[in-house]
Scaffold this active site. Structure first.
Site, mmCIF file in Angstrom:
data_model
loop_
_atom_site.group_PDB
_atom_site.id
_atom_site.type_symbol
_atom_site.label_atom_id
_atom_site.label_comp_id
_atom_site.label_asym_id
_atom_site.label_seq_id
_atom_site.Cartn_x
_atom_site.Cartn_y
_atom_site.Cartn_z
ATOM 1 N N GLU A 241 15.111 -14.590 -0.138
ATOM 2 C CA GLU A 241 15.535 -15.677 0.741
ATOM 3 C C GLU A 241 14.552 -16.844 0.682
ATOM 4 O O GLU A 241 14.927 -17.993 0.908
ATOM 5 C CB GLU A 241 15.622 -15.193 2.188
ATOM 6 C CG GLU A 241 16.736 -14.209 2.484
ATOM 7 C CD GLU A 241 16.713 -13.776 3.945
ATOM 8 O OE1 GLU A 241 16.155 -14.537 4.783
ATOM 9 O OE2 GLU A 241 17.222 -12.684 4.253
ATOM 10 N N ASP B 74 0.830 -1.187 0.000
ATOM 11 C CA ASP B 74 0.000 0.000 0.000
ATOM 12 C C ASP B 74 0.876 1.252 0.000
ATOM 13 O O ASP B 74 1.874 1.331 0.715
ATOM 14 C CB ASP B 74 -0.888 -0.024 1.251
ATOM 15 C CG ASP B 74 -1.869 1.117 1.307
ATOM 16 O OD1 ASP B 74 -2.758 1.164 0.450
ATOM 17 O OD2 ASP B 74 -1.745 1.952 2.229
#
Length: 548
Positions: A267, A206
């Protein structure tokens, strides 16, 4: 043979994302507010459309001053939506159905009830004193600068304990975090890791360009109007749009933070981000900066196609501007979401055109280069709901009524069964009313009905999956008159030609003599006449052919 969207870690490239606004999707406990169990119950409907992922609007713990975009706990579910166990069950069912799950990450600001802000405002010397944007008043006691809130008035609120102002881009109960403070970044990344560890596949970020503000709190200059701008930050009723927001957002430091965020996602592998960029005329340059290099956001969307204009000229200009400026990034296109009037009401000139426009719009969206996002209910052709002032719940609409009616008209409940109480959304009074012109478009009315908007969406998304050129193939526009949009999509040996009539009037189109249509590919719901390289398009009609 169906073609999957980007495979492996690139599943997001060319994906179709379905936005769920949880409080309006499906209620299971009779309180009139949708919940996570309701989302789980209706996932089969979403999967039946042929989409790749869902995007869940905020469900975190919140006072709900801004319908969940004021977060008081980033790592828990608000009781009105259920529990973390309900979230995990929803995730498991979505993955069983082959759907990825993207959640809304609202990290530019918190609720003033968040423990971080409660501590920060308690003194100027506490451990979190610098976690939010605090500033001394001017000598006359007024706000530190001229920055404005999107929701009206100054972007500063006085706090009597600290005897300072704090910054808020939105409601005064939504204080902005200070991203210049390293501990803030660490804390926010930890909340992202929390959801990654629960298996989410991505994040919709957002107001992604609002994270940093100018350290020196310099005044914004007035905006020099640009008549060719395709994106605007606020409705005309809001003076926010009179400033050039040069200092209160889109600061250069944001790029390094987005690189840190991308490093975290990498990751885990196979995760994706889509950023919401509201930056006026600079939006595309911001998207280019945030998506280039493969080390920041995976994709962004702007408000270019979320406005009132629906013309061949406008669509072509938006897409060509993107292609020219964002040479190394990816876009997510949409015509509707939870913040704008539903597109059939924006685009259709009269009520009789709505169904035809709904079908044309998704056919066009599915043909553009990029990923696409659908908003719940658009697959039914729902128009904007008309609400009275007394029915409003949106603070934005309440503030600027009647010049701007806010966002509640696109947030009313999903309609599932025409003849059930509240159209099958809830057994109790819904938080926003269900209108009769929505009820007659309910899922059970359209399900399995040839020619319905719902079945058109299913057929169109199947058509998109069936052509690799539509997922990530090259796109080039052809010269036409101002009422007709024509372009090709090309990948490998396949080149597809599309011609869209974006008006309600018939259009005749003569293809170039050297353009050979080897096969007409009827798109669901459309059958224009074609002979001798000449097209006869009805109003809101579409042609598709494979070039030889």
């Amino acid at each position: 043979m169906a073609i999957e969207s980007g495979s492996g870690d690139d599943w997001w490239r060319g994906a179709v994302v379905y936005q769920v606004y949880p409080r309006s999707f499906q209620d299971t406990d009779g309180d009139g507010i949708g919940d996570l169990r309701g989302v789980t119950r209706r996932l089969s409907h979403i999967a039946s459309l042929g989409v790749d992922a869902i995007w869940l609007s905020p469900f975190f713990k919140s006072p709900q001053a801004d319908m969940g975009y004021d977060v008081s706990d980033y790592c828990d579910v608000d009781p009105m939506f259920g529990t973390l166990a309900d979230f995990d069950a929803m995730m498991a069912e979505a993955h069983r159905l082959g759907l990825k799950v993207i959640i809304d990450q609202v990290i530019s600001h918190t609720s003033d009830r968040h423990p971080w802000f409660v501590e920060s405002r308690s003194s100027r010397t506490n451990a979190k004193a610098d976690w939010f944007v605090w500033a001394d008043p001017k000598p006359d006691g007024t706000a530190p600068n001229n920055w404005l809130s999107i929701f009206g008035g100054p972007a500063w609120e006085w706090d009597g304990v600290r005897k300072q102002y704090y910054m808020h881009n939105f409601l005064s109960s939504q204080p902005d975090l200070n991203f210049h403070e390293p501990e803030v970044q660490e804390a926010l990344l930890a909340t992202v890791r929390f959801w990654l560890d629960r298996g989410v596949d991505g994040f919709r970020l957002d107001t992604v360009n609002y994270y940093f503000n100018d350290r020196h709190l310099r005044d914004n200059p007035p905006l020099i109007p640009d008549p060719d701008a395709t994106s605007h930050d606020a409705p005309e009723a809001n003076p926010y749009g009179m400033q050039d927001h040069h200092y209160d957002k889109t600061q250069p430091e944001n790029v390094a933070f987005l690189q840190r965020l991308r490093g975290l996602l990498d990751e885990y592998g196979g995760r994706a981000t889509v950023g919401e960029v509201g930056d006026g005329a600079r939006s595309l340059k911001t998207v280019a900066a945030y998506t280039s290099g493969g080390d920041k956001l995976h994709m962004c969307y702007t408000f270019d196609l979320l406005g009132p204009e629906f013309s061949a000229r406008h669509i072509r200009r938006c897409v060509e501007n993107f292609q020219a400026i964002v040479t190394d990034g990816w876009v997510c296109w949409a015509f509707s979401n939870h913040d704008v009037m539903r597109h059939v009401s924006r685009f259709a000139l009269n009520e009789a055109d709505r169904e035809r426009v709904a079908k044309l719009a998704v056919s066009l969206l599915a043909s553009l280069r990029g990923s696409i996002c659908l908003y719940q209910g658009e697959e039914l052709g729902l128009p904007e709901a008309e609400l009275t002032y007394e029915e409003l719940r949106d603070p934005y609409g309440i503030r600027f009524w009647p010049a701007f009616k806010g966002r509640d008209g696109c947030r009313t409940p999903m309609v599932w069964e025409r003849d059930e109480a509240n159209a099958g959304f809830s057994s109790g009074p819904p938080w926003l009313p269900v209108r009769d012109d929505h009820r007659i478009l309910a899922v059970d009315v359209q399900e399995g009905v040839a020619g319905s908007v719902l079945e058109h969406y299913r057929g169109t998304l199947a058509f998109r999956r069936g052509h690799a050129a539509l997922l990530d193939g090259d796109m080039a526009f052809l010269a036409t008159n101002q009422d007709v949009l024509a372009f090709t999509r090309k990948k490998g040996s396949e080149t597809l030609l599309f011609v869209f009539n974006l008006t309600g009037e018939p259009q005749a189109v003569q293809l170039a003599g050297d353009m050979v249509v080897a096969e007409v590919l009827p798109m669901p719901g459309f059958a224009p006449a074609f002979a001798d390289n000449a097209l006869a398009l009805a109003g809101y009609d579409v042609f598709c052919g494979r070039l030889g």
